[in-house]
Scaffold this motif. Structure first.
Motif, PDB file in Angstrom:
ATOM      1  N   ALA A  94    -118.369  18.129 -40.920  1.00 26.70           N
ATOM      2  CA  ALA A  94    -117.306  18.122 -39.907  1.00 26.70           C
ATOM      3  C   ALA A  94    -116.961  19.543 -39.479  1.00 26.70           C
ATOM      4  N   THR A 104    -114.015  17.529 -31.963  1.00 24.53           N
ATOM      5  CA  THR A 104    -113.932  16.253 -32.663  1.00 24.53           C
ATOM      6  C   THR A 104    -112.473  15.852 -32.897  1.00 24.53           C
ATOM      7  N   TRP A 106    -111.386  14.137 -35.665  1.00 27.15           N
ATOM      8  CA  TRP A 106    -111.050  14.207 -37.081  1.00 27.15           C
ATOM      9  C   TRP A 106    -111.378  15.585 -37.634  1.00 27.15           C
ATOM     10  N   TRP A 110    -109.833  15.687 -43.149  1.00 28.06           N
ATOM     11  CA  TRP A 110    -109.805  14.231 -43.237  1.00 28.06           C
ATOM     12  C   TRP A 110    -110.955  13.703 -44.079  1.00 28.06           C
ATOM     13  N   MET A 128    -114.719   8.591 -39.019  1.00 27.36           N
ATOM     14  CA  MET A 128    -115.123   9.979 -39.191  1.00 27.36           C
ATOM     15  C   MET A 128    -116.636  10.103 -39.346  1.00 27.36           C
ATOM     16  N   GLU A 131    -118.133   9.572 -36.030  1.00 25.85           N
ATOM     17  CA  GLU A 131    -117.947  10.725 -35.153  1.00 25.85           C
ATOM     18  C   GLU A 131    -118.886  11.872 -35.533  1.00 25.85           C
TER      19      GLU A 131
END
Length: 233
Positions: A94, A104, A106, A110, A128, A131
Motif C-alpha cells: 500500500a 488510493t 486506504w 489500514w 484494501m 484496491e
C-alpha cells in the motif's frame, strides 16, 4: 535495492517478495491444521457421543478432546502468524503504490487496523486487497487515478466469500454454544457442544482449507503483479 525500468517513485520502495513467500508457507501450515481438524472431528464427535451415553469415561473423553484441541491449536497458530505477516506485506505494498503517485482510498496503516476490527468488518481487508491489486497494475498509466480502471481479480472475490462471509455465517450460527464451551472446563458441556456442532465444525475446517488455498494464490498473483510494477530484484 535495485529498481529499474519503472517510473521513479517519490519515496524509497519496500521489498515484498520475501514476506510473500513466508506468508504463503504459514498459510499452508494453517491450511494443514484445517485438514487435520476436518479429519479428526468425526472421531472427537464419536467420543463425545460415547461419553454422553455413558460408554466412555470422563478422563478418556477429555484425553481424546485434548488431542483434538491440539490440531485446532496448530491451525490457530498458523493463522495468527499468517495474519501478522499479511499485515506487514500489505502495508508495504500500500505504501509502494502511493510512492508511485497512485491516489488510493486506504492508507497503509489500514493494513493493520483492518484485520483487528470485528469480524463483521472483514469487508475492509477485502476492499484494501482489491484496491492494492488494481493500484499495482504495471500497465496502468502512471497518474493518480487511471489505475482504478484496471480489472478485478476474481480470486479476491472468492477469497472474500470463503474467508469472510461463510465463516461469519458459521460463527453466527454456533456463537452462543461455542462461547459457553470455550470458557468451560466441564466435560459434559464440551461434549454437548461437539455433539450439537461437530458437523458444523467439520464444515468450518473444510472452508478454512479452501480459504487457505485461495489466499496462497491471491498472495502469489498479487506479489507477482506488484513486483512487476516496482521491478523489485
Amino acid at each position: 535495492m535495485a529498481y529499474s525500468a519503472a517510473p521513479t517513485p517519490a519515496k524509497p520502495l519496500s521489498r515484498v517478495k520475501g514476506l510473500a513467500t513466508a506468508t504463503m508457507i504459514l498459510t499452508g501450515i494453517a491450511g494443514l491444521g484445517g485438514v487435520i481438524t476436518a479429519i479428526t472431528t468425526p472421531s472427537a464427535v464419536d467420543s463425545a457421543n460415547d461419553f454422553l451415553a455413558g460408554r466412555l469415561s470422563e478422563d478418556d473423553f477429555l484425553d481424546d478432546y485434548t488431542a483434538f484441541g491440539l490440531t485446532q491449536s496448530l491451525q490457530s497458530l498458523g493463522t495468527i502468524a499468517t495474519a501478522v505477516l499479511t499485515m506487514i506485506w500489505l502495508y508495504r505494498m500500500a505504501g509502494n503504490v502511493r510512492s508511485f503517485g497512485r491516489a488510493t482510498t486506504w492508507a497503509p496503516i489500514w493494513a493493520v487496523f483492518a484485520w483487528i476490527l470485528p469480524p463483521v468488518l472483514i469487508i475492509i481487508p477485502f476492499l484494501m486487497v482489491r484496491e492494492v491489486w488494481k493500484a499495482s497494475d504495471p500497465s496502468a498509466p502512471h497518474d493518480a487515478t487511471s489505475w482504478k480502471q484496471s480489472p478485478d481479480n476474481p480470486l479476491i472475490w472468492v477469497w472474500f466469500v470463503v474467508y469472510g462471509i461463510v465463516p461469519t455465517i458459521i460463527a453466527a450460527i454456533s456463537f452462543e454454544s461455542f462461547l459457553g464451551a470455550g470458557f468451560s472446563q466441564e466435560a459434559d458441556e464440551i461434549a454437548e457442544t461437539l455433539d450439537d456442532f461437530g458437523t458444523l465444525q467439520m464444515v468450518s475446517a473444510g472452508v478454512s482449507v479452501v480459504a487457505a488455498i485461495v489466499w496462497i494464490l491471491v498472495v502469489r498473483q498479487l506479489t507477482a503483479r506488484h513486483v512487476e510494477l516496482t521491478n523489485e530484484r
